[in-house]
Design a protein around this motif. Sequence first.
Motif, short mmCIF file in Angstrom:
data_model
loop_
_atom_site.label_atom_id
_atom_site.label_comp_id
_atom_site.label_asym_id
_atom_site.label_seq_id
_atom_site.Cartn_x
_atom_site.Cartn_y
_atom_site.Cartn_z
N UNK A 1 -40.31 23.87 -54.13
CA UNK A 1 -41.66 23.35 -54.90
C UNK A 1 -42.85 24.38 -54.59
N UNK A 2 -42.67 25.13 -53.30
CA UNK A 2 -43.79 26.23 -53.06
C UNK A 2 -42.86 27.24 -52.15
N UNK A 3 -43.16 28.41 -52.27
CA UNK A 3 -42.73 29.38 -51.28
C UNK A 3 -43.94 30.46 -50.79
N UNK A 4 -43.54 31.03 -49.62
CA UNK A 4 -44.73 31.81 -49.04
C UNK A 4 -44.17 32.77 -48.44
N UNK A 5 -44.41 33.97 -48.56
CA UNK A 5 -43.89 35.07 -47.84
C UNK A 5 -45.36 35.68 -46.70
N UNK A 6 -44.75 35.54 -45.45
CA UNK A 6 -45.85 35.84 -44.30
C UNK A 6 -45.66 37.31 -43.89
N UNK A 7 -46.86 38.00 -43.78
CA UNK A 7 -46.93 39.24 -43.48
C UNK A 7 -48.15 39.50 -42.75
N UNK A 8 -48.28 40.76 -42.13
CA UNK A 8 -49.52 41.25 -41.59
C UNK A 8 -49.53 42.63 -41.75
N UNK B 1 -50.51 24.68 -48.24
CA UNK B 1 -49.29 24.45 -48.80
C UNK B 1 -49.22 22.68 -49.40
N UNK B 2 -49.51 22.11 -48.34
CA UNK B 2 -49.80 20.58 -48.36
C UNK B 2 -50.71 20.22 -49.60
N UNK B 3 -51.85 20.67 -49.73
CA UNK B 3 -52.70 20.50 -50.69
C UNK B 3 -52.21 20.84 -52.13
N UNK B 4 -51.51 21.88 -52.09
CA UNK B 4 -50.75 22.25 -53.53
C UNK B 4 -50.02 21.10 -53.92
N UNK B 5 -48.78 20.88 -52.98
CA UNK B 5 -48.02 20.07 -53.20
C UNK B 5 -48.45 18.61 -53.72
N UNK B 6 -49.41 18.27 -52.92
CA UNK B 6 -49.92 16.82 -53.29
C UNK B 6 -50.43 16.66 -54.64
N UNK B 7 -50.80 17.94 -55.19
CA UNK B 7 -51.40 17.95 -56.49
C UNK B 7 -50.08 18.15 -57.61
N UNK B 8 -49.23 18.65 -57.03
CA UNK B 8 -47.99 19.20 -58.09
C UNK B 8 -47.07 17.99 -58.44
N UNK C 1 -39.71 9.89 -43.60
CA UNK C 1 -40.96 9.19 -44.32
C UNK C 1 -41.99 10.41 -44.01
N UNK C 2 -42.96 10.66 -44.79
CA UNK C 2 -44.17 11.58 -44.77
C UNK C 2 -44.74 11.86 -45.92
N UNK C 3 -45.70 12.28 -46.10
CA UNK C 3 -46.38 12.91 -47.35
C UNK C 3 -45.73 13.58 -48.06
N UNK C 4 -45.06 14.61 -47.39
CA UNK C 4 -43.97 15.69 -48.06
C UNK C 4 -42.64 15.43 -48.27
N UNK C 5 -42.24 14.11 -48.11
CA UNK C 5 -40.87 13.61 -48.45
C UNK C 5 -40.32 13.96 -49.76
N UNK C 6 -39.08 14.86 -50.02
CA UNK C 6 -38.70 15.04 -51.23
C UNK C 6 -39.22 16.47 -51.66
N UNK C 7 -40.24 17.01 -51.10
CA UNK C 7 -40.48 18.49 -51.30
C UNK C 7 -39.93 19.38 -50.33
N UNK C 8 -39.67 20.68 -51.26
CA UNK C 8 -38.95 21.71 -50.43
C UNK C 8 -39.66 23.04 -50.38
N UNK C 9 -39.89 23.57 -49.16
CA UNK C 9 -40.59 24.58 -49.14
C UNK C 9 -39.95 25.91 -48.26
N UNK C 10 -39.95 27.12 -49.05
CA UNK C 10 -39.24 28.18 -48.51
C UNK C 10 -40.25 29.23 -47.78
#
Length: 325
Positions: A200-207, A318-325, A99-108
């Motif tokens: 459903x969303x992907x993010x690349x992390x850098x500095x 990401x959560x804000x985006x996925x809840x609206x998508x 269970x959870x607010x993001x169940x069924x969502x895939x994040x890379x």
Amino acid sequence: MSYVGPDFDPPQPRRPRRGPLTVALAALVPGALLGWLVYEAVGGSGGSSGAVSTASASTSAGSPAGSSAPPATASGRGTPTADAKRPAPGRSTTAPAASGALRGKVVVIDPGHNPGNVRHTAEINRQVDIGTNKKECDTTGTSTNAGYSEARFTLDVAHRLRAILERQGATVKLTHDGDSPPWGPCVDERARIGNTAHADAAISIHADGSAAGNRGFHVILPAAVHAGAADTRPITAASRDLGERVAGNFVRVTGEPPSNYVGDGTGLVTRQDLGGLNLSTVPKVFIECGNMRDSKDAALLTSGTWRQKAAQGISEGIVSFLRES
């Protein structure tokens, strides 16, 4: 990732006035930016009122922030050996929570670079097609002046971000994890991992690795590119929405200001020269969490406490985006 390197063109000089991105971000997160200004006025960002200790916490991968490691070096150009075999991309996948607010969502999550790249310069220097042109497979990334590498930073934040998202029910995949694969993956493969996962969303992390005195974070959005194998037109609007939400929540949670050297103070930059964005068919953005070559930003980036804030800020976007998508 430094702007001085094969995967980045030098940033354009700042324009004297702000563009439409300023209005977009200000409309989305006025409270967040105002909160940062108030926060700065009453005591500074990122925790305590002084510089954050570089040994304040251990990374979630098990290595302390202050432990010794060879600094990342700029990768030299070279020709890969004829028999070099490209290992399969490492993919850290876990089943979604019951269970959870993001169940069924895939994040890379794409941790920028790889700690092993410094030992595989021939392999990472081979050219790959990014649609608009060809670029090196990957780079070594940058590091702080004390030798804390961007690759270690990005992997640590990725682990923290994964844990937060999984607790909310998301299925999370990493493009690589530790020594799997031992180098890379190449930028085109990083995009392909997100595409294959139907993220459903992907993010690349850098500095970043800019000049001292250049401070702050910025989120990189894909430009509308249609060339060769690249066609970002179907994802530009969704990616902008994702990027604006990540930027707004990042500044609110971490207290890190928007970049003072790119983005005209908006924390948003649009680019068409990055293979990881050009070849993506799913909503995707990059985030440069700070400048490793600036002492004030480096004090934050080497703090485990602040890296947890960074992961939290990214996750809330990401959560804000996925809840609206």
